[in-house]
Design a protein around this motif. Structure first.
Motif, mmCIF file in Angstrom:
data_model
loop_
_atom_site.group_PDB
_atom_site.id
_atom_site.type_symbol
_atom_site.label_atom_id
_atom_site.label_comp_id
_atom_site.label_asym_id
_atom_site.label_seq_id
_atom_site.Cartn_x
_atom_site.Cartn_y
_atom_site.Cartn_z
ATOM 1 N N LYS A 6 -46.189 -145.201 68.274
ATOM 2 C CA LYS A 6 -45.452 -143.692 67.886
ATOM 3 C C LYS A 6 -46.486 -143.046 67.573
ATOM 4 O O LYS A 6 -47.528 -143.481 66.834
ATOM 5 C CB LYS A 6 -44.353 -144.074 67.224
ATOM 6 C CG LYS A 6 -43.344 -144.849 67.711
ATOM 7 C CD LYS A 6 -42.511 -144.481 68.763
ATOM 8 C CE LYS A 6 -41.345 -145.014 69.181
ATOM 9 N NZ LYS A 6 -41.543 -146.313 69.760
ATOM 10 N N PRO A 7 -46.471 -141.885 67.633
ATOM 11 C CA PRO A 7 -47.385 -140.905 67.258
ATOM 12 C C PRO A 7 -47.726 -140.885 65.772
ATOM 13 O O PRO A 7 -48.908 -140.648 65.394
ATOM 14 C CB PRO A 7 -46.848 -139.363 67.445
ATOM 15 C CG PRO A 7 -45.848 -139.742 68.693
ATOM 16 C CD PRO A 7 -45.457 -141.075 68.509
ATOM 17 N N GLN A 8 -46.711 -140.975 64.837
ATOM 18 C CA GLN A 8 -47.099 -141.278 63.436
ATOM 19 C C GLN A 8 -47.819 -142.401 63.316
ATOM 20 O O GLN A 8 -48.918 -142.426 62.353
ATOM 21 C CB GLN A 8 -45.921 -141.300 62.541
ATOM 22 C CG GLN A 8 -45.917 -141.645 61.379
ATOM 23 C CD GLN A 8 -46.775 -140.326 60.508
ATOM 24 O OE1 GLN A 8 -46.831 -139.430 60.765
ATOM 25 N NE2 GLN A 8 -47.467 -140.998 59.433
ATOM 26 N N SER A 10 -50.151 -143.818 65.088
ATOM 27 C CA SER A 10 -51.341 -143.689 65.567
ATOM 28 C C SER A 10 -52.269 -142.811 64.887
ATOM 29 O O SER A 10 -53.477 -142.859 64.860
ATOM 30 C CB SER A 10 -51.056 -143.241 67.092
ATOM 31 O OG SER A 10 -50.525 -143.886 68.221
ATOM 32 N N LEU A 11 -51.526 -142.220 63.906
ATOM 33 C CA LEU A 11 -52.412 -141.199 63.067
ATOM 34 C C LEU A 11 -52.935 -142.044 62.153
ATOM 35 O O LEU A 11 -54.068 -141.735 61.594
ATOM 36 C CB LEU A 11 -51.498 -140.179 62.363
ATOM 37 C CG LEU A 11 -51.044 -138.744 63.270
ATOM 38 C CD1 LEU A 11 -50.008 -138.206 62.252
ATOM 39 C CD2 LEU A 11 -52.150 -138.164 63.475
ATOM 40 N N ILE A 12 -52.294 -143.139 61.854
ATOM 41 C CA ILE A 12 -52.821 -144.164 60.679
ATOM 42 C C ILE A 12 -53.738 -145.277 61.289
ATOM 43 O O ILE A 12 -54.740 -145.578 60.721
ATOM 44 C CB ILE A 12 -51.802 -144.616 59.876
ATOM 45 C CG1 ILE A 12 -51.064 -143.657 59.048
ATOM 46 C CG2 ILE A 12 -52.357 -145.786 58.891
ATOM 47 C CD1 ILE A 12 -49.594 -143.924 58.494
ATOM 48 N N HIS A 13 -53.117 -145.920 62.428
ATOM 49 C CA HIS A 13 -53.915 -146.731 63.314
ATOM 50 C C HIS A 13 -54.389 -146.411 64.546
ATOM 51 O O HIS A 13 -53.608 -146.378 65.608
ATOM 52 C CB HIS A 13 -52.950 -147.900 63.470
ATOM 53 C CG HIS A 13 -52.390 -148.730 62.248
ATOM 54 N ND1 HIS A 13 -53.040 -149.510 61.430
ATOM 55 C CD2 HIS A 13 -51.092 -148.194 61.527
ATOM 56 C CE1 HIS A 13 -52.281 -149.866 60.317
ATOM 57 N NE2 HIS A 13 -51.210 -149.209 60.417
ATOM 58 N N ALA A 14 -55.764 -145.562 64.546
ATOM 59 C CA ALA A 14 -56.081 -145.030 65.584
ATOM 60 C C ALA A 14 -56.426 -145.883 66.868
ATOM 61 O O ALA A 14 -56.803 -147.001 66.453
ATOM 62 C CB ALA A 14 -57.544 -144.250 65.224
ATOM 63 N N PRO A 15 -56.079 -145.528 68.148
ATOM 64 C CA PRO A 15 -56.189 -146.391 69.115
ATOM 65 C C PRO A 15 -57.584 -146.599 69.217
ATOM 66 O O PRO A 15 -58.000 -147.527 70.136
ATOM 67 C CB PRO A 15 -55.590 -145.522 70.348
ATOM 68 C CG PRO A 15 -55.615 -144.291 69.911
ATOM 69 C CD PRO A 15 -55.445 -144.286 68.187
ATOM 70 N N ARG A 16 -58.454 -145.704 69.191
ATOM 71 C CA ARG A 16 -59.980 -145.945 69.536
ATOM 72 C C ARG A 16 -60.840 -145.767 68.060
ATOM 73 O O ARG A 16 -60.116 -145.044 67.264
ATOM 74 C CB ARG A 16 -60.564 -144.836 70.319
ATOM 75 C CG ARG A 16 -60.016 -144.945 71.655
ATOM 76 C CD ARG A 16 -60.713 -144.301 72.872
ATOM 77 N NE ARG A 16 -61.009 -143.022 72.403
ATOM 78 C CZ ARG A 16 -61.840 -141.917 73.251
ATOM 79 N NH1 ARG A 16 -62.721 -142.715 73.809
ATOM 80 N NH2 ARG A 16 -62.009 -140.719 72.557
#
Length: 397
Positions: A6-8, A10-16
């Protein structure tokens, strides 16, 4: 592993994630309280006594360990602990090695806040504080209760360089720990862990990194360095239990400044030497204090230990007693380039005035009577500094 976050999240656990290490002039800066363990094996197969124990930010990060290693190398030690200030580093030593009923010896020119801390320990825990004359090793008389001997080379106000060789010899013979406030020498004037033909060594050095290592007058930090692993582990336990730690950002700033610390130290020493020679010719100054001056207390001791002629950029003068406090205050207020403030080692020259009658306990016959002014010489042109003092001297009359 979650592939569709989820977007939130991804802000903490960056995909890259960019590769973490590159080769650069300055080492990476690590800011950390929490340190992530890759596996439970890394969590449990570790011990606080490991050379680099990455368990929590207070114990250290690659940034703080890098600075500690560099400082230990500069000063000739092996183990280093960082503290939020030079005074905090001093207090760490006192808190680690002094217990109820112990005796500690300090020079009569001891750094004032250290004496205040020791007096507090005396009142609360029965620590006995004894005073010795730094240039008279015979005045240091250890007893069976003596646990610690504090040394300053040189004293930061009256600039006496102590009889370091005889003091350390006596301490070692009595099995007394020696702790040197090495802020003046900065690890550059002499090697505190090997300073004589017989390879004498102090046990511990304390260094106010606020001064020369910082170099900008904007960072507070201190260090405690030793070669003895057992002493280091005792210090580390108190260091950890008291939660003593430093900022990664401040640490990185000092690492950045270390590369040119020796150049700044030498330049400020040269500037101070020119100022010293001029001050010796001024009739208002009845005594000029600087270890390199042949008539300054402890000059011969300085000469025997600082064989490369190194000295810090500090010069003190005692004014003729006919000038009262009001006159000396007028002089200090009239200075333009010299700013009124504590500390030293930064680019800006500083000045501070002292009344030794309020600071000393012993009868110091090696010091003239009169008010003292300390000049902390910066990186300005020495001719401009001399002119600044010359103008201010007119306010004495």
């Amino acid at each position: 592993m979650l592939d569709d976050k989820k977007p939130q999240t991804s802000l903490i656990h960056a995909p890259r994630k960019a590769p973490q290490y590159i080769h650069s002039i300055q080492p990476p800066l690590f800011r950390a309280s929490t340190i992530i363990f890759p596996t439970t094996a890394h969590l449990f197969d570790r011990h606080w006594s490991d050379p680099y124990d990455y368990s929590y930010g207070t114990h250290g990060t690659p940034t703080t360990f890098t600075l500690g290693d560099q400082l230990a190398e500069i000063e000739g030690g092996q183990y280093c602990l960082l503290a939020p200030s030079g005074l905090s580093a001093i207090n760490l030593v006192n808190s680690t090695f002094l217990s109820h009923g112990d005796e500690v010896w300090v020079p009569d020119n001891i750094y004032g806040p250290n004496m205040e801390h020791l007096n507090n320990l005396r009142q609360r825990y029965g620590i006995q504080v004894r005073i010795y004359n730094p240039i008279d090793a015979e005045s240091f008389i250890p007893s069976e209760k003596t646990r610690l001997l504090w040394l300053e080379a040189a004293g930061s106000i009256t600039m006496e360089f102590p009889d370091l060789i005889q003091l350390v010899r006596k301490a070692q013979a009595a099995q007394v720990l020696t702790a040197l406030d090495n802020t003046w020498g900065a690890g550059l004037a002499f090697n505190a862990f090997d300073f004589s033909n017989e390879h004498l060594s102090v046990d511990i050095t304390v260094h106010a990194l606020t001064k020369y290592p910082s170099g900008g007058g904007d960072i507070l930090m201190g260090s405690v360095i030793t070669r003895d692993k057992n002493l280091y582990q005792q210090l580390f336990k108190i260091h950890a239990n008291q939660g003593i730690c430093v900022s990664g950002d401040d640490t990185a700033q000092i690492i950045r400044s270390l590369a040119h610390m020796r150049l700044r130290y030498q330049q400020q020493a040269e500037n101070a030497q020119k100022l010293l020679e001029w001050l010796q010719q001024q009739p208002q100054c009845i005594q000029v204090l600087h270890p390199a001056a042949s008539n300054s207390p402890g000059h011969d001791y300085w000469k025997s230990i600082c064989k490369n002629g190194q000295s810090a950029g500090l010069v003190s003068v005692i004014f003729d007693p006919k000038y009262d406090l009001a006159a000396i205050r007028r002089f200090c207020d009239a200075l333009n380039l010299f700013k009124l403030g504590f500390s030293w080692g930064g680019p800006v020259s500083l000045v501070m005035l002292y009344d030794l009658k309020q600071m000393r306990i012993l009868n110091n016959t090696h010091l003239q009577q009169g008010l003292l002014v300390r000049f902390c010489v910066g990186l300005e042109d020495p001719e401009d500094l001399i002119q600044d003092i010359q103008n201010a001297l007119q306010q004495l009359e």
